[in-house]
Every structure is written in C-alpha cells, then in structure tokens.
Design a protein around this motif. Structure first.
Motif, PDB file in Angstrom:
ATOM      1  N   ARG A 194      -9.401  67.259 -13.910  1.00 47.17           N
ATOM      2  CA  ARG A 194      -8.835  67.116 -12.568  1.00 47.17           C
ATOM      3  C   ARG A 194      -9.229  68.285 -11.678  1.00 47.17           C
ATOM      4  NH1 ARG A 194      -4.720  68.891  -9.402  1.00 47.17           N
ATOM      5  NH2 ARG A 194      -4.079  70.331 -11.013  1.00 47.17           N
ATOM      6  N   ILE A 195      -9.159  69.479 -12.208  1.00 50.88           N
ATOM      7  CA  ILE A 195      -9.523  70.663 -11.430  1.00 50.88           C
ATOM      8  C   ILE A 195     -11.013  70.626 -11.072  1.00 50.88           C
ATOM      9  CG2 ILE A 195      -9.780  73.169 -11.547  1.00 50.88           C
ATOM     10  CD1 ILE A 195      -7.187  73.172 -13.210  1.00 50.88           C
ATOM     11  N   GLY A 196     -11.845  70.267 -12.041  1.00 49.23           N
ATOM     12  CA  GLY A 196     -13.281  70.193 -11.782  1.00 49.23           C
ATOM     13  C   GLY A 196     -13.633  69.165 -10.724  1.00 49.23           C
ATOM     14  N   VAL A 197     -13.021  67.991 -10.797  1.00 45.56           N
ATOM     15  CA  VAL A 197     -13.300  66.945  -9.816  1.00 45.56           C
ATOM     16  C   VAL A 197     -12.753  67.343  -8.446  1.00 45.56           C
ATOM     17  CG1 VAL A 197     -12.874  64.529  -9.209  1.00 45.56           C
ATOM     18  CG2 VAL A 197     -13.420  65.128 -11.556  1.00 45.56           C
ATOM     19  N   SER A 198     -11.619  68.024  -8.408  1.00 45.06           N
ATOM     20  CA  SER A 198     -11.064  68.490  -7.138  1.00 45.06           C
ATOM     21  C   SER A 198     -11.989  69.505  -6.474  1.00 45.06           C
ATOM     22  CB  SER A 198      -9.692  69.123  -7.353  1.00 45.06           C
ATOM     23  OG  SER A 198      -8.773  68.192  -7.833  1.00 45.06           O
ATOM     24  N   ILE A 199     -12.516  70.419  -7.252  1.00 49.21           N
ATOM     25  CA  ILE A 199     -13.466  71.398  -6.704  1.00 49.21           C
ATOM     26  C   ILE A 199     -14.733  70.698  -6.235  1.00 49.21           C
ATOM     27  CG2 ILE A 199     -14.939  73.356  -7.319  1.00 49.21           C
ATOM     28  CD1 ILE A 199     -12.618  74.326  -9.104  1.00 49.21           C
TER      29      ILE A 199
ATOM     30  N   TYR B 141      -6.039  59.492 -11.531  1.00 44.23           N
ATOM     31  CA  TYR B 141      -6.059  58.980 -12.904  1.00 44.23           C
ATOM     32  C   TYR B 141      -5.963  60.119 -13.919  1.00 44.23           C
ATOM     33  CZ  TYR B 141      -7.674  56.896 -17.225  1.00 44.23           C
ATOM     34  OH  TYR B 141      -7.767  56.498 -18.523  1.00 44.23           O
ATOM     35  N   SER B 142      -6.684  61.179 -13.679  1.00 45.30           N
ATOM     36  CA  SER B 142      -6.660  62.317 -14.589  1.00 45.30           C
ATOM     37  C   SER B 142      -5.278  62.961 -14.622  1.00 45.30           C
ATOM     38  CB  SER B 142      -7.719  63.335 -14.173  1.00 45.30           C
ATOM     39  OG  SER B 142      -7.689  64.446 -15.013  1.00 45.30           O
ATOM     40  N   LEU B 143      -4.647  63.056 -13.473  1.00 42.71           N
ATOM     41  CA  LEU B 143      -3.301  63.617 -13.401  1.00 42.71           C
ATOM     42  C   LEU B 143      -2.305  62.731 -14.138  1.00 42.71           C
ATOM     43  CD1 LEU B 143      -1.710  65.977 -12.197  1.00 42.71           C
ATOM     44  CD2 LEU B 143      -1.334  64.568 -10.180  1.00 42.71           C
ATOM     45  N   GLY B 144      -2.434  61.431 -13.968  1.00 50.39           N
ATOM     46  CA  GLY B 144      -1.560  60.498 -14.675  1.00 50.39           C
ATOM     47  C   GLY B 144      -1.773  60.531 -16.178  1.00 50.39           C
ATOM     48  N   SER B 145      -3.017  60.644 -16.606  1.00 50.48           N
ATOM     49  CA  SER B 145      -3.266  60.704 -18.050  1.00 50.48           C
ATOM     50  C   SER B 145      -2.738  62.013 -18.638  1.00 50.48           C
ATOM     51  CB  SER B 145      -4.751  60.532 -18.352  1.00 50.48           C
ATOM     52  OG  SER B 145      -5.499  61.607 -17.836  1.00 50.48           O
ATOM     53  N   ALA B 146      -2.791  63.094 -17.872  1.00 48.61           N
ATOM     54  CA  ALA B 146      -2.218  64.358 -18.355  1.00 48.61           C
ATOM     55  C   ALA B 146      -0.712  64.224 -18.526  1.00 48.61           C
ATOM     56  CB  ALA B 146      -2.544  65.490 -17.395  1.00 48.61           C
ATOM     57  N   LEU B 147      -0.063  63.543 -17.607  1.00 52.55           N
ATOM     58  CA  LEU B 147       1.381  63.315 -17.724  1.00 52.55           C
ATOM     59  C   LEU B 147       1.684  62.465 -18.946  1.00 52.55           C
ATOM     60  CD1 LEU B 147       4.190  63.635 -16.412  1.00 52.55           C
ATOM     61  CD2 LEU B 147       3.708  61.506 -15.187  1.00 52.55           C
TER      62      LEU B 147
ATOM     63  N   TYR C  56      -0.149  62.184 -21.709  1.00 54.56           N
ATOM     64  CA  TYR C  56      -0.395  62.969 -22.915  1.00 54.56           C
ATOM     65  C   TYR C  56       0.684  64.027 -23.129  1.00 54.56           C
ATOM     66  CZ  TYR C  56      -5.032  60.871 -23.081  1.00 54.56           C
ATOM     67  OH  TYR C  56      -6.068  59.987 -23.152  1.00 54.56           O
ATOM     68  N   MET C  57       1.260  64.534 -22.052  1.00 57.63           N
ATOM     69  CA  MET C  57       2.318  65.525 -22.181  1.00 57.63           C
ATOM     70  C   MET C  57       3.532  64.910 -22.889  1.00 57.63           C
ATOM     71  SD  MET C  57       4.209  67.811 -19.265  1.00 57.63           S
ATOM     72  CE  MET C  57       5.085  66.434 -18.521  1.00 57.63           C
ATOM     73  N   TYR C  58       3.868  63.673 -22.533  1.00 54.10           N
ATOM     74  CA  TYR C  58       5.014  63.024 -23.170  1.00 54.10           C
ATOM     75  C   TYR C  58       4.674  62.469 -24.552  1.00 54.10           C
ATOM     76  CZ  TYR C  58       7.860  63.365 -19.015  1.00 54.10           C
ATOM     77  OH  TYR C  58       8.582  63.844 -17.968  1.00 54.10           O
ATOM     78  N   LYS C  59       3.483  61.920 -24.733  1.00 55.79           N
ATOM     79  CA  LYS C  59       3.129  61.273 -25.988  1.00 55.79           C
ATOM     80  C   LYS C  59       2.856  62.280 -27.105  1.00 55.79           C
ATOM     81  CE  LYS C  59       0.027  57.792 -27.872  1.00 55.79           C
ATOM     82  NZ  LYS C  59      -0.637  58.499 -28.937  1.00 55.79           N
ATOM     83  N   ASP C  60       2.123  63.352 -26.801  1.00 57.02           N
ATOM     84  CA  ASP C  60       1.701  64.282 -27.841  1.00 57.02           C
ATOM     85  C   ASP C  60       2.725  65.370 -28.137  1.00 57.02           C
ATOM     86  OD1 ASP C  60      -0.620  62.875 -28.032  1.00 57.02           O
ATOM     87  OD2 ASP C  60      -1.796  64.275 -26.830  1.00 57.02           O
ATOM     88  N   SER C  61       3.631  65.626 -27.251  1.00 56.23           N
ATOM     89  CA  SER C  61       4.669  66.657 -27.417  1.00 56.23           C
ATOM     90  C   SER C  61       4.085  68.030 -27.729  1.00 56.23           C
ATOM     91  CB  SER C  61       5.654  66.251 -28.509  1.00 56.23           C
ATOM     92  OG  SER C  61       6.283  65.040 -28.186  1.00 56.23           O
TER      93      SER C  61
ATOM     94  N   THR D  33      -4.681  69.042 -27.467  1.00 55.50           N
ATOM     95  CA  THR D  33      -5.216  69.650 -26.248  1.00 55.50           C
ATOM     96  C   THR D  33      -5.680  68.607 -25.239  1.00 55.50           C
ATOM     97  OG1 THR D  33      -7.417  69.793 -27.227  1.00 55.50           O
ATOM     98  CG2 THR D  33      -5.958  71.688 -27.519  1.00 55.50           C
ATOM     99  N   ARG D  34      -5.292  67.347 -25.439  1.00 57.40           N
ATOM    100  CA  ARG D  34      -5.750  66.294 -24.526  1.00 57.40           C
ATOM    101  C   ARG D  34      -5.209  66.504 -23.113  1.00 57.40           C
ATOM    102  NH1 ARG D  34      -5.022  60.558 -27.387  1.00 57.40           N
ATOM    103  NH2 ARG D  34      -2.897  61.295 -27.634  1.00 57.40           N
ATOM    104  N   MET D  35      -3.989  67.013 -22.987  1.00 61.61           N
ATOM    105  CA  MET D  35      -3.426  67.260 -21.667  1.00 61.61           C
ATOM    106  C   MET D  35      -4.217  68.348 -20.944  1.00 61.61           C
ATOM    107  SD  MET D  35       0.375  68.435 -20.451  1.00 61.61           S
ATOM    108  CE  MET D  35       0.157  70.129 -20.907  1.00 61.61           C
ATOM    109  N   VAL D  36      -4.576  69.403 -21.659  1.00 58.36           N
ATOM    110  CA  VAL D  36      -5.337  70.495 -21.060  1.00 58.36           C
ATOM    111  C   VAL D  36      -6.711  70.010 -20.627  1.00 58.36           C
ATOM    112  CG1 VAL D  36      -6.343  72.760 -21.501  1.00 58.36           C
ATOM    113  CG2 VAL D  36      -4.082  72.212 -22.389  1.00 58.36           C
TER     114      VAL D  36
END
Length: 59
Positions: A40-45, A14-20, A22-27, A31-34
């Motif tokens: 995502r990185i925190g949950v993966s760890i 879900y976090s990866l999808g939301s980053a994608l 935000y990447m297209y929507k915010d152009s 910093t929502r994508m970051v």
C-alpha cells in the motif's frame, strides 16, 4: 491519467482491506499484514510520483 489514478487508488484500498483482514485472521502470527501495508505504501508513493510528474509535464 484519470483511469490510471482510479485503478491505483482501488489497488491501495484493496491492499488496506487485505491488511485489515490479515490482522484479524492471523492474530499477529504472520507477516502478511506487514507485506500488504508495504504494498500500500509503495503504490501510494508511486501514485504521488505519477501525479507530480503529470502535473510537471502538463504545465
């Protein structure tokens, strides 16, 4: 343990999808994508640490 791993994996997806999204929507204007990728990185760890601890204590 399997249910927890599945839930965390779904949160990662879900976090990866939301980053994608935000990447297209915010152009690149916000910093929502970051933030989403950081989550995502925190949950993966966290998932990795939980799986390692489960493996260690379940010997």
């Amino acid at each position: 343990m399997n249910i927890l791993a599945a839930i965390l994996f779904l949160i990662i997806l879900y976090s990866l999808g939301s980053a994608l999204y935000y990447m297209y929507k915010d152009s690149g204007d916000s910093t929502r994508m970051v933030k989403s990728l950081s989550i995502r990185i925190g949950v993966s760890i966290l998932l990795f640490v939980i799986m390692m601890a489960y493996s260690w204590f379940n010997m």
